[in-house]
Motif scaffolding. Structure first.
Motif, PDB file in Angstrom:
ATOM      1  N   GLN A  12       7.887  26.711   1.864  1.00  9.07           N
ATOM      2  CA  GLN A  12       8.319  27.995   1.323  1.00  9.07           C
ATOM      3  C   GLN A  12       9.541  28.418   2.132  1.00  9.07           C
ATOM      4  N   LEU A  13      10.619  28.770   1.446  1.00  9.21           N
ATOM      5  CA  LEU A  13      11.892  29.040   2.109  1.00  9.21           C
ATOM      6  C   LEU A  13      12.401  30.445   1.819  1.00  9.21           C
ATOM      7  N   MET A  14      13.100  30.996   2.803  1.00  9.76           N
ATOM      8  CA  MET A  14      13.804  32.267   2.651  1.00  9.76           C
ATOM      9  C   MET A  14      15.250  32.021   3.063  1.00  9.76           C
ATOM     10  N   SER A  15      16.196  32.446   2.227  1.00 10.76           N
ATOM     11  CA  SER A  15      17.614  32.247   2.519  1.00 10.76           C
ATOM     12  C   SER A  15      18.339  33.588   2.481  1.00 10.76           C
ATOM     13  N   LEU A  16      19.055  33.885   3.575  1.00 11.25           N
ATOM     14  CA  LEU A  16      19.750  35.165   3.685  1.00 11.25           C
ATOM     15  C   LEU A  16      21.197  34.938   4.115  1.00 11.25           C
ATOM     16  N   PRO A  17      22.161  35.429   3.335  1.00 10.89           N
ATOM     17  CA  PRO A  17      23.554  35.323   3.767  1.00 10.89           C
ATOM     18  C   PRO A  17      23.801  36.234   4.960  1.00 10.89           C
ATOM     19  N   VAL A  18      24.564  35.730   5.920  1.00 11.12           N
ATOM     20  CA  VAL A  18      24.910  36.529   7.100  1.00 11.12           C
ATOM     21  C   VAL A  18      26.102  37.404   6.758  1.00 11.12           C
ATOM     22  N   PRO A  19      25.973  38.736   6.841  1.00 12.06           N
ATOM     23  CA  PRO A  19      27.086  39.619   6.481  1.00 12.06           C
ATOM     24  C   PRO A  19      28.345  39.328   7.313  1.00 12.06           C
ATOM     25  N   GLY A  20      29.458  39.187   6.611  1.00 10.26           N
ATOM     26  CA  GLY A  20      30.737  39.002   7.294  1.00 10.26           C
ATOM     27  C   GLY A  20      30.982  37.618   7.837  1.00 10.26           C
ATOM     28  N   ALA A  21      30.163  36.637   7.455  1.00 12.57           N
ATOM     29  CA  ALA A  21      30.350  35.272   7.958  1.00 12.57           C
ATOM     30  C   ALA A  21      29.947  34.271   6.880  1.00 12.57           C
ATOM     31  N   SER A  22      30.502  33.087   6.961  1.00 10.31           N
ATOM     32  CA  SER A  22      30.155  32.026   6.004  1.00 10.31           C
ATOM     33  C   SER A  22      28.935  31.262   6.518  1.00 10.31           C
ATOM     34  N   LEU A  23      27.892  32.007   6.782  1.00 11.27           N
ATOM     35  CA  LEU A  23      26.670  31.455   7.346  1.00 11.27           C
ATOM     36  C   LEU A  23      25.462  31.938   6.555  1.00 11.27           C
ATOM     37  N   HIS A  24      24.398  31.156   6.599  1.00  7.72           N
ATOM     38  CA  HIS A  24      23.131  31.560   5.984  1.00  7.72           C
ATOM     39  C   HIS A  24      21.996  31.312   6.968  1.00  7.72           C
ATOM     40  N   LEU A  25      21.094  32.265   7.013  1.00 13.27           N
ATOM     41  CA  LEU A  25      19.882  32.118   7.808  1.00 13.27           C
ATOM     42  C   LEU A  25      18.775  31.609   6.887  1.00 13.27           C
ATOM     43  N   ILE A  26      18.120  30.514   7.278  1.00 13.46           N
ATOM     44  CA  ILE A  26      17.043  29.928   6.494  1.00 13.46           C
ATOM     45  C   ILE A  26      15.767  29.951   7.323  1.00 13.46           C
ATOM     46  N   LEU A  27      14.682  30.490   6.745  1.00 19.32           N
ATOM     47  CA  LEU A  27      13.367  30.455   7.368  1.00 19.32           C
ATOM     48  C   LEU A  27      12.442  29.622   6.497  1.00 19.32           C
ATOM     49  N   ALA A  28      11.476  28.964   7.125  1.00 21.06           N
ATOM     50  CA  ALA A  28      10.563  28.100   6.367  1.00 21.06           C
ATOM     51  C   ALA A  28       9.152  28.155   6.938  1.00 21.06           C
ATOM     52  N   ARG A  29       8.185  27.963   6.045  1.00 22.27           N
ATOM     53  CA  ARG A  29       6.814  27.730   6.464  1.00 22.27           C
ATOM     54  C   ARG A  29       6.186  26.742   5.488  1.00 22.27           C
ATOM     55  N   THR A  30       5.300  25.916   6.011  1.00 20.17           N
ATOM     56  CA  THR A  30       4.649  24.900   5.187  1.00 20.17           C
ATOM     57  C   THR A  30       3.241  25.313   4.803  1.00 20.17           C
ATOM     58  N   GLU A  31       2.712  26.363   5.428  1.00 22.20           N
ATOM     59  CA  GLU A  31       1.403  26.889   5.071  1.00 22.20           C
ATOM     60  C   GLU A  31       1.566  28.338   4.636  1.00 22.20           C
ATOM     61  N   GLY A  32       0.692  28.773   3.766  1.00 23.56           N
ATOM     62  CA  GLY A  32       0.775  30.155   3.321  1.00 23.56           C
ATOM     63  C   GLY A  32       1.551  30.297   2.027  1.00 23.56           C
ATOM     64  N   PRO A  33       1.609  31.526   1.502  1.00 27.30           N
ATOM     65  CA  PRO A  33       2.252  31.787   0.210  1.00 27.30           C
ATOM     66  C   PRO A  33       3.768  31.886   0.337  1.00 27.30           C
ATOM     67  N   ALA A  34       4.405  32.081  -0.807  1.00 28.42           N
ATOM     68  CA  ALA A  34       5.850  32.334  -0.797  1.00 28.42           C
ATOM     69  C   ALA A  34       6.139  33.605  -0.011  1.00 28.42           C
ATOM     70  N   PHE A  35       7.325  33.687   0.562  1.00 31.08           N
ATOM     71  CA  PHE A  35       7.708  34.883   1.297  1.00 31.08           C
ATOM     72  C   PHE A  35       7.716  36.089   0.359  1.00 31.08           C
ATOM     73  N   HIS A  36       7.124  37.164   0.812  1.00 33.71           N
ATOM     74  CA  HIS A  36       7.093  38.394   0.036  1.00 33.71           C
ATOM     75  C   HIS A  36       8.409  39.138   0.222  1.00 33.71           C
ATOM     76  N   ARG A  37       8.776  39.942  -0.768  1.00 26.99           N
ATOM     77  CA  ARG A  37      10.044  40.673  -0.662  1.00 26.99           C
ATOM     78  C   ARG A  37      10.042  41.642   0.519  1.00 26.99           C
ATOM     79  N   ALA A  38       8.857  42.119   0.939  1.00 30.30           N
ATOM     80  CA  ALA A  38       8.794  42.990   2.110  1.00 30.30           C
ATOM     81  C   ALA A  38       9.175  42.220   3.370  1.00 30.30           C
ATOM     82  N   GLU A  39       8.794  40.945   3.442  1.00 26.80           N
ATOM     83  CA  GLU A  39       9.194  40.109   4.582  1.00 26.80           C
ATOM     84  C   GLU A  39      10.696  39.842   4.534  1.00 26.80           C
ATOM     85  N   LEU A  40      11.199  39.563   3.349  1.00 27.74           N
ATOM     86  CA  LEU A  40      12.630  39.321   3.191  1.00 27.74           C
ATOM     87  C   LEU A  40      13.432  40.556   3.601  1.00 27.74           C
TER      88      LEU A  40
END
Length: 209
Positions: A166-194
């Motif tokens: 399960q992956l979460m992808s967030l663009p870094v404001p003001g930079a050509s970068l993305h933060l990616i978080l992952a977990r292999t157990e558990g449900p999809a990331f909830h929007r509150a976590e995002l």
């Protein structure tokens, strides 16, 4: 062992107590309850519990599911210690050394969303800039958990699934970068976590600049 349980149930008086009673009969010590949403007559809560030994996730699901209307969306290990403020601690360390802002973020951000690992990727160079020590060896796996970089570098915060990840992808404001978080157990990331991670990322990007 400390676990996170995500439970969906009818948003009515007594439903939360029913879930707590079932967990108690299974030997779980409830350490924290986090409300994720209250919409359309249903509630979604995360329970952080301490469990003796190694619990059987299927047993937990079966016992909770006998409560009318209750649905277990995920059971997975967590490192987040209830009662602490990992987001404030992260920001304190970032402010102490702004030159390592994004490296510090990647090393500590997983605990904000019960993720297993995190990376920062460059959307311009299509390469990993920094990764947490828990992250897999990408040289050996031949890429980032089998997902095309273009699918991870959307201009909008997003969540997606890839195989058992399960992956979460967030663009870094003001930079050509993305933060990616992952977990292999558990449900999809909830929007509150995002949303929580996004708020921290916005502050880190300001300090880092």
């Amino acid at each position: 062992m400390m676990l996170r349980l995500r439970v969906s149930f009818p948003d009515r008086p007594g439903a939360l107590g029913q879930a707590a009673r079932v967990l108690g009969t299974l030997g779980a010590d409830i350490l924290q309850v986090t409300v994720l949403e209250r919409e359309t007559g249903r509630a979604v809560d995360d329970f952080t519990v301490s469990w003796p030994g190694t619990p059987d996730a299927e047993t937990v699901r079966d016992r909770l599911s006998v409560v009318p209307g209750m649905r277990v969306e995920g059971v997975w290990p967590t490192r987040e210690i209830p009662g602490t403020a990992p987001d404030y601690d992260l920001l304190k360390h970032v402010a102490a050394d702004p030159g390592r802002a994004f490296a510090t973020l990647v090393d500590a951000v997983s605990d904000l969303a019960s993720a297993e690992w995190a990376v920062i990727v460059s959307s311009e160079r299509n390469e990993i800039v920094h990764h947490s020590w828990q992250a897999p060896s990408f040289e050996e796996s031949g890429g980032l958990v089998g997902v095309k970089m273009a699918d991870l570098t959307s201009l909008r915060p997003s969540t997606l699934s890839s195989g058992r990840h399960q992956l979460m992808s967030l663009p870094v404001p003001g930079a050509s970068l993305h933060l990616i978080l992952a977990r292999t157990e558990g449900p999809a990331f909830h929007r509150a976590e995002l949303d929580r991670v996004m708020r921290v990322l916005e502050i880190v990007s300001i300090i880092g600049r």
